[in-house]
Design a protein around this motif. Structure first.
Motif, PDB file in Angstrom:
ATOM      1  N   ARG A 162       0.938  -1.176   0.057  1.00  0.00           N
ATOM      2  CA  ARG A 162      -0.037  -0.047  -0.121  1.00  0.00           C
ATOM      3  C   ARG A 162       0.829   1.183  -0.143  1.00  0.00           C
ATOM      4  NH1 ARG A 162      -5.015   0.852   1.825  1.00  0.00           N
ATOM      5  NH2 ARG A 162      -5.598  -0.732   0.415  1.00  0.00           N
ATOM      6  N   VAL A 163       0.641   2.057  -0.971  1.00  0.00           N
ATOM      7  CA  VAL A 163       1.260   3.332  -0.972  1.00  0.00           C
ATOM      8  C   VAL A 163       0.220   4.327  -0.184  1.00  0.00           C
ATOM      9  CG1 VAL A 163       2.111   5.359  -2.761  1.00  0.00           C
ATOM     10  CG2 VAL A 163       2.502   2.858  -3.130  1.00  0.00           C
ATOM     11  N   ARG A 164       0.949   5.148   0.867  1.00  0.00           N
ATOM     12  CA  ARG A 164       0.135   5.771   1.668  1.00  0.00           C
ATOM     13  C   ARG A 164       0.444   7.329   1.507  1.00  0.00           C
ATOM     14  NH1 ARG A 164      -2.898   3.451   5.152  1.00  0.00           N
ATOM     15  NH2 ARG A 164      -2.636   1.315   5.641  1.00  0.00           N
ATOM     16  N   SER A 165       1.604   7.715   0.753  1.00  0.00           N
ATOM     17  CA  SER A 165       2.034   8.951   0.394  1.00  0.00           C
ATOM     18  C   SER A 165       2.171   9.202  -1.108  1.00  0.00           C
ATOM     19  CB  SER A 165       3.589   9.476   1.031  1.00  0.00           C
ATOM     20  OG  SER A 165       3.781  10.682   0.924  1.00  0.00           O
ATOM     21  N   TYR A 166       1.012  10.109  -1.578  1.00  0.00           N
ATOM     22  CA  TYR A 166       1.119  10.125  -3.129  1.00  0.00           C
ATOM     23  C   TYR A 166       0.167  11.482  -3.134  1.00  0.00           C
ATOM     24  CZ  TYR A 166      -1.166   9.930  -7.670  1.00  0.00           C
ATOM     25  OH  TYR A 166      -1.819  10.096  -8.859  1.00  0.00           O
ATOM     26  N   GLU A 167       0.840  12.307  -3.958  1.00  0.00           N
ATOM     27  CA  GLU A 167       0.028  13.491  -4.468  1.00  0.00           C
ATOM     28  C   GLU A 167       0.420  13.999  -6.078  1.00  0.00           C
ATOM     29  OE1 GLU A 167       0.797  17.102  -1.968  1.00  0.00           O
ATOM     30  OE2 GLU A 167      -0.462  16.145  -0.339  1.00  0.00           O
ATOM     31  N   SER A 168      -0.811  14.642  -6.567  1.00  0.00           N
ATOM     32  CA  SER A 168      -0.557  14.706  -8.041  1.00  0.00           C
ATOM     33  C   SER A 168      -1.401  16.145  -8.301  1.00  0.00           C
ATOM     34  CB  SER A 168      -0.646  13.619  -8.826  1.00  0.00           C
ATOM     35  OG  SER A 168      -0.765  14.049 -10.298  1.00  0.00           O
ATOM     36  N   GLN A 169      -0.844  16.916  -9.075  1.00  0.00           N
ATOM     37  CA  GLN A 169      -1.688  18.196  -9.449  1.00  0.00           C
ATOM     38  C   GLN A 169      -1.148  18.322 -10.931  1.00  0.00           C
ATOM     39  OE1 GLN A 169      -1.246  21.730  -7.252  1.00  0.00           O
ATOM     40  NE2 GLN A 169      -2.385  23.045  -8.760  1.00  0.00           N
ATOM     41  N   ASN A 181      -6.534  21.634 -31.355  1.00  0.00           N
ATOM     42  CA  ASN A 181      -5.461  21.096 -31.127  1.00  0.00           C
ATOM     43  C   ASN A 181      -4.529  22.222 -30.539  1.00  0.00           C
ATOM     44  OD1 ASN A 181      -6.107  18.696 -32.203  1.00  0.00           O
ATOM     45  ND2 ASN A 181      -4.875  18.842 -33.870  1.00  0.00           N
ATOM     46  N   GLY A 182      -3.655  21.761 -29.229  1.00  0.00           N
ATOM     47  CA  GLY A 182      -2.752  22.507 -28.991  1.00  0.00           C
ATOM     48  C   GLY A 182      -2.847  22.875 -27.256  1.00  0.00           C
ATOM     49  N   PHE A 183      -1.798  22.428 -26.369  1.00  0.00           N
ATOM     50  CA  PHE A 183      -2.096  22.921 -25.022  1.00  0.00           C
ATOM     51  C   PHE A 183      -0.592  22.897 -24.327  1.00  0.00           C
ATOM     52  CE2 PHE A 183      -3.358  18.482 -25.419  1.00  0.00           C
ATOM     53  CZ  PHE A 183      -2.441  17.891 -24.197  1.00  0.00           C
ATOM     54  N   ASP A 184      -0.643  23.499 -23.141  1.00  0.00           N
ATOM     55  CA  ASP A 184       0.399  23.205 -22.474  1.00  0.00           C
ATOM     56  C   ASP A 184       0.080  22.608 -20.992  1.00  0.00           C
ATOM     57  OD1 ASP A 184       2.079  24.609 -24.112  1.00  0.00           O
ATOM     58  OD2 ASP A 184       1.492  26.552 -22.880  1.00  0.00           O
ATOM     59  N   TYR A 185       0.795  21.812 -20.285  1.00  0.00           N
ATOM     60  CA  TYR A 185       0.464  21.326 -18.923  1.00  0.00           C
ATOM     61  C   TYR A 185       1.557  21.297 -18.015  1.00  0.00           C
ATOM     62  CZ  TYR A 185       3.252  17.390 -20.062  1.00  0.00           C
ATOM     63  OH  TYR A 185       4.187  16.176 -20.515  1.00  0.00           O
ATOM     64  N   LEU A 186       1.365  21.493 -16.734  1.00  0.00           N
ATOM     65  CA  LEU A 186       2.024  21.601 -15.720  1.00  0.00           C
ATOM     66  C   LEU A 186       1.831  20.687 -14.632  1.00  0.00           C
ATOM     67  CD1 LEU A 186       4.741  22.997 -14.523  1.00  0.00           C
ATOM     68  CD2 LEU A 186       3.113  24.464 -13.249  1.00  0.00           C
ATOM     69  N   LEU A 187       2.556  19.526 -14.452  1.00  0.00           N
ATOM     70  CA  LEU A 187       2.331  18.527 -13.720  1.00  0.00           C
ATOM     71  C   LEU A 187       3.217  18.423 -12.314  1.00  0.00           C
ATOM     72  CD1 LEU A 187       0.908  15.696 -12.453  1.00  0.00           C
ATOM     73  CD2 LEU A 187       2.614  14.608 -14.271  1.00  0.00           C
ATOM     74  N   THR A 188       2.946  18.435 -11.254  1.00  0.00           N
ATOM     75  CA  THR A 188       3.681  18.517 -10.004  1.00  0.00           C
ATOM     76  C   THR A 188       2.892  17.098  -9.067  1.00  0.00           C
ATOM     77  OG1 THR A 188       3.815  20.726  -9.756  1.00  0.00           O
ATOM     78  CG2 THR A 188       4.411  19.603  -7.704  1.00  0.00           C
ATOM     79  N   TYR A 189       4.294  16.432  -8.764  1.00  0.00           N
ATOM     80  CA  TYR A 189       3.832  15.108  -8.094  1.00  0.00           C
ATOM     81  C   TYR A 189       4.908  14.839  -7.135  1.00  0.00           C
ATOM     82  CZ  TYR A 189       6.771  12.146 -11.260  1.00  0.00           C
ATOM     83  OH  TYR A 189       7.578  11.823 -12.248  1.00  0.00           O
ATOM     84  N   SER A 190       4.192  13.632  -6.043  1.00  0.00           N
ATOM     85  CA  SER A 190       5.445  13.101  -5.171  1.00  0.00           C
ATOM     86  C   SER A 190       4.831  11.734  -4.926  1.00  0.00           C
ATOM     87  CB  SER A 190       5.654  13.936  -3.967  1.00  0.00           C
ATOM     88  OG  SER A 190       4.341  14.111  -3.223  1.00  0.00           O
ATOM     89  N   ASP A 191       5.606  10.935  -4.414  1.00  0.00           N
ATOM     90  CA  ASP A 191       5.063   9.567  -4.399  1.00  0.00           C
ATOM     91  C   ASP A 191       6.132   8.607  -3.406  1.00  0.00           C
ATOM     92  OD1 ASP A 191       4.086   6.833  -4.725  1.00  0.00           O
ATOM     93  OD2 ASP A 191       3.910   6.803  -6.768  1.00  0.00           O
ATOM     94  N   ASN A 192       5.630   8.190  -2.390  1.00  0.00           N
ATOM     95  CA  ASN A 192       6.736   7.194  -1.829  1.00  0.00           C
ATOM     96  C   ASN A 192       6.266   5.607  -2.050  1.00  0.00           C
ATOM     97  OD1 ASN A 192       8.084   5.809   0.099  1.00  0.00           O
ATOM     98  ND2 ASN A 192       7.408   6.748   2.059  1.00  0.00           N
ATOM     99  N   PRO A 193       7.029   5.126  -2.972  1.00  0.00           N
ATOM    100  CA  PRO A 193       6.859   3.685  -3.170  1.00  0.00           C
ATOM    101  C   PRO A 193       6.827   2.700  -1.965  1.00  0.00           C
ATOM    102  CG  PRO A 193       8.823   4.570  -4.329  1.00  0.00           C
ATOM    103  CD  PRO A 193       8.290   5.624  -3.467  1.00  0.00           C
ATOM    104  N   GLN A 194       7.473   3.166  -0.984  1.00  0.00           N
ATOM    105  CA  GLN A 194       7.564   2.041   0.118  1.00  0.00           C
ATOM    106  C   GLN A 194       8.534   0.814  -0.373  1.00  0.00           C
ATOM    107  OE1 GLN A 194       5.823   4.041   2.553  1.00  0.00           O
ATOM    108  NE2 GLN A 194       5.440   2.285   3.341  1.00  0.00           N
ATOM    109  N   THR A 195       9.766   1.443  -0.720  1.00  0.00           N
ATOM    110  CA  THR A 195      10.768   0.303  -1.216  1.00  0.00           C
ATOM    111  C   THR A 195      12.052   0.795  -0.510  1.00  0.00           C
ATOM    112  OG1 THR A 195      12.019  -0.141  -3.095  1.00  0.00           O
ATOM    113  CG2 THR A 195      11.552   1.850  -2.976  1.00  0.00           C
ATOM    114  N   VAL A 196      12.686  -0.476  -0.328  1.00  0.00           N
ATOM    115  CA  VAL A 196      13.936  -0.425   0.524  1.00  0.00           C
ATOM    116  C   VAL A 196      15.301  -0.132  -0.445  1.00  0.00           C
ATOM    117  CG1 VAL A 196      13.138  -1.863   1.937  1.00  0.00           C
ATOM    118  CG2 VAL A 196      14.188  -3.060   0.430  1.00  0.00           C
ATOM    119  N   PHE A 197      15.013  -0.182  -1.746  1.00  0.00           N
ATOM    120  CA  PHE A 197      15.901   0.383  -2.806  1.00  0.00           C
ATOM    121  C   PHE A 197      16.748   1.535  -2.317  1.00  0.00           C
ATOM    122  CE2 PHE A 197      13.674  -3.068  -5.154  1.00  0.00           C
ATOM    123  CZ  PHE A 197      14.733  -3.605  -5.536  1.00  0.00           C
ATOM    124  N   PRO A 198      17.846   1.747  -2.892  1.00  0.00           N
ATOM    125  CA  PRO A 198      18.741   2.941  -2.569  1.00  0.00           C
ATOM    126  C   PRO A 198      17.682   4.150  -3.168  1.00  0.00           C
ATOM    127  CG  PRO A 198      20.050   1.504  -3.300  1.00  0.00           C
ATOM    128  CD  PRO A 198      18.837   0.750  -3.492  1.00  0.00           C
TER     129      PRO A 198
END
Length: 269
Positions: A162-169, A181-198
């Motif tokens: 279960r991923v408990r920390s996730y935000e996206s806008q 046709n045609g547009f710009d987008y701005l994406l901001t996101y963060s995610d804690n995938p709960q992994t022990v990898f470096p």
């Protein structure tokens, strides 16, 4: 891009941070926010998008920001394909499960359960998150925000992490109109995938995974456009007109009477 920055504050009161996409000096960032925010670092600079990241203070994680442009699909098509859960099951091979758990017919807020494959040898991840969107006809802009939440009908499963920390806008601004046709987008996101990898491994997965997803989203939008695949129109449709998924609202009302989570609690707050 400056206009997109301004519009990204539409749901600032909903707990989504608002930051400039351009990297700033450490001193400047601290003076403005007072939260010891780190400066943005550019990770990718491609033809159709730019990607930045910055460390999240006190964690080994990063927050990411993408600024991009597409000229071969309309904002309406891109927006609808992103929201249509049934169509995503067809074009996103990583999806194991994706369904709307609850919907508030007044605000349009939805709680979703999303299970997705992660690279081998990691276990699949599952997310329970609330999403809300806004289409501002007057200012010619669309905003979609998502954030991880807990929901009583989706307890943790031993099959997934279960991923408990996730935000996206995401903020989408047409070059002309929603249907040209045609547009710009701005994406901001963060995610804690709960992994022990470096940290560097997690950073690589996150910084490469989002551009890959955006390109798949773009190609799915092109396919829907060229092959005239039917996709829900979330801009025109009222919450009550969104088909069979509206039954989730009835279920939510029943749960509310039982003292559990109801529509008022799935507001993006």
């Amino acid at each position: 891009m400056k206009r997109l920055e301004e519009m990204s504050g539409v749901f600032q009161s909903s707990g989504v941070e608002h930051h400039s996409p351009e990297p700033k000096s450490q001193t400047e960032g601290n003076e403005e926010s007072g939260d010891r925010a780190q400066p943005w670092e550019m990770v990718m600079d491609k033809k159709h998008f730019k990607l930045w990241r910055r460390p999240i203070t006190g964690t080994p994680l990063y927050q990411y920001r993408v600024f991009g442009t597409y000229t071969d699909v309309t904002p309406r098509q891109f927006f609808n394909v992103q929201l249509d859960t049934e169509y995503r099951k067809k074009w996103d091979a990583l999806v194991i499960k994706l369904e709307v758990i609850e919907r508030d017919v007044v605000s349009g807020s939805e709680v979703l359960h999303w299970v997705t494959h992660f690279p081998y040898p990691m276990y699949s991840r599952d997310y329970v998150y609330v999403r809300r969107y806004s289409v501002d006809q007057e200012n010619n802009v669309m905003v979609l925000v998502s954030r991880a939440v807990e929901h009583p009908s989706v307890p943790e499963s031993p099959e997934f992490v279960r991923v408990r920390s996730y935000e996206s806008q995401m903020v989408i601004r047409p070059h002309k109109s929603f249907d040209e046709n045609g547009f710009d987008y701005l994406l901001t996101y963060s995610d804690n995938p709960q992994t022990v990898f470096p940290r560097y491994c997690v950073s690589w997965m996150m910084s490469s995974g989002m551009p890959d997803f955006l390109e798949k989203l773009h190609m799915a939008t092109l396919k829907a456009k060229n092959m005239e695949i039917k996709v829900k129109d979330y801009i025109s449709a009222k919450p009550l007109d969104m088909g069979s998924e509206a039954k989730a609202t009835t279920q939510s009302s029943e749960r509310k009477n039982e003292g559990s989570r109801g529509p008022a609690q799935i507001e993006y707050a």
